[in-house]
Motif scaffolding. Sequence first.
Motif, mmCIF file in Angstrom:
data_model
loop_
_atom_site.group_PDB
_atom_site.id
_atom_site.type_symbol
_atom_site.label_atom_id
_atom_site.label_comp_id
_atom_site.label_asym_id
_atom_site.label_seq_id
_atom_site.Cartn_x
_atom_site.Cartn_y
_atom_site.Cartn_z
ATOM 1 N N MET A 117 -1.988 -9.977 -4.697
ATOM 2 C CA MET A 117 -2.875 -9.810 -3.543
ATOM 3 C C MET A 117 -2.168 -10.151 -2.243
ATOM 4 N N ARG A 118 -1.367 -11.195 -2.229
ATOM 5 C CA ARG A 118 -0.654 -11.552 -1.006
ATOM 6 C C ARG A 118 0.354 -10.482 -0.615
ATOM 7 N N MET A 119 1.144 -10.019 -1.583
ATOM 8 C CA MET A 119 2.188 -9.041 -1.263
ATOM 9 C C MET A 119 1.603 -7.715 -0.814
ATOM 10 N N VAL A 120 0.640 -7.195 -1.551
ATOM 11 C CA VAL A 120 0.071 -5.892 -1.213
ATOM 12 C C VAL A 120 -0.685 -5.960 0.108
ATOM 13 N N THR A 121 -1.475 -7.004 0.303
ATOM 14 C CA THR A 121 -2.228 -7.133 1.547
ATOM 15 C C THR A 121 -1.285 -7.227 2.741
ATOM 16 N N ALA A 122 -0.274 -8.072 2.637
ATOM 17 C CA ALA A 122 0.673 -8.229 3.745
ATOM 18 C C ALA A 122 1.412 -6.924 4.024
ATOM 19 N N LEU A 123 1.840 -6.239 2.991
ATOM 20 C CA LEU A 123 2.601 -4.994 3.160
ATOM 21 C C LEU A 123 1.755 -3.916 3.825
ATOM 22 N N LEU A 124 0.552 -3.687 3.310
ATOM 23 C CA LEU A 124 -0.267 -2.597 3.846
ATOM 24 C C LEU A 124 -0.770 -2.904 5.254
#
Length: 551
Positions: free
Chosen positions: A502-509
């Motif tokens: 959740m942290r990686m995908v949210t930050a990336l998008l």
Amino acid sequence: MSLQEALVLVVASAILTHLYLRNFEPEPKKAHLVLLGIIVVPCLDSVLLKKHVDSILIRLALASSVYWSALSLSIVLYRISPWHPLAKFPGPRFLYTSKLLGAVLAKRGDGHLRIKKLHDEFGPIVRIGPNEISVVDVSALSPILGADGMPKGPMWDGRRPPNGICNIEMLRDPVEHLRRRKVWNRAFTTNAVKDYEEVVVKRSLQLLDALVSQSANGGSIDLTKWYSYFTFDIMGDMLFGGGFEFIRDGDRHGIMDLMTHTVVALSMIQHLPWFVGIYEKLPITPAGLSKFREFAMKCVKDRRARGAVTKDVFHYIMNEDGVDKVPLTLPEVLSDAGIAVVAGSDTTSSTMTVLFYYLLSNPSAYKRLREEINSAFPIHDGHPFDASKLSSLPYLNAVINEALRLQPPVPVYLQRAPQAGSGGRWVASQFIPEGTAVDVAPYALHRDPRYFSPHPDEFIPERWLKPTEDTETKFTTNMLAFIPFSMGPSNCVGKNLAMLEMRMVTALLVQQLDMKFGDGFNGEKWEENIEEYFVIKPPPLPIQISRTVSN
């Protein structure tokens, strides 16, 4: 014997059957007794009518109708009576009568809303079934879910696969659960999850490219579907070393539809656990379940044939490092891996979907989050994939926590029951008799104004931040009441991996994309249409995206 006297004996047999069977009804292993009481006894009763009714069929029909009517009336009167062990707990009386009602209501998919409404009306402990209560009280969490709490309740018998090995999620025996859980604990330690970061990074970038590609024509994309593809691919990588490729190829195996139908069916059957005891004695297996078992078995065989390339989850559960003296059997691995794919994908994808719904519904929160991410990860310096740094970003974690608070992955049925033979258990100053199913409903708990206020039904990430002198609103945020991953020995073993995703995908998008709702989107209606089938099932989320100007 007169006809009237014979019928009185039929009624008496029904009452005696109820007195005997009321202690066995929820137990699948006693399902044959339920069948005996429902079918065989009225057949025997028909003999009493032989002198008065010549036709066998009419005798059977008369005896059965009188017997079943008397049995039903006896059950209902007892369950709503002041002599029932749960009579002291408030609740809507019609729910006391039968769990068949629970199964029917479960089909509607609004259990989280219904249970919250009951707690709003009746208080922190509500009787929601003949032998079932729902508890929303922070002082009760540890006695129910904690290390010294209760074992799992009867609904888990209803969720176990018929004619198959019971997976770790359904195990009610604490000793057996601990044995199977130890392997999974090793697979999800902090160090183990760090080894999985490369896979999450690769899949996150693949998701980003797919979203951009699918939006090239300017139309809307369904974020719900694409997050499901992403999390299924992650679990395929974690458990089987790859092979799913949902992002690349779509749902070519039909697994998504299969899972949707399965979770709906299980959410109904869990209310009738004794039915599994009958069903599993039949020489049949549901076609959908057979298809999923074949799919999972193929993945296991392919992974074993390839061997370990990296230390994935399969490396631990197959004991490839030789640490476990008594490793899991292959049927146990297959059963546990199958439920892990579903549990690890459905819950995370649902949370990410509702997270972006709330962000796009609150542009100021989206803007603040992007500013925090761009400050920590300047966009021209690379992607935001430093897991340690991400875990320290206060607003990113506040946004994720707030999404988990408002829409916990398992919103209603964290069910336990007093240990068999214990007689019962004291919980929140109330004695819970043995044989009672005790539910904890995170959805209602997380929106309780005693623990989260003001505005417990609103998306306000600031409630998770440390207050400063400039903070205008003083928030009550009780961390003891925040249990999106459950708690105790049966909590979510994959929590660390889920938070990483959740942290990686949210930050990336958020860093890379500008997003807005698709044309004609009705935000209020969308949240109302989130369904509960043990886990939450968000509806399609139409999104229009483009690369950020800085890209």
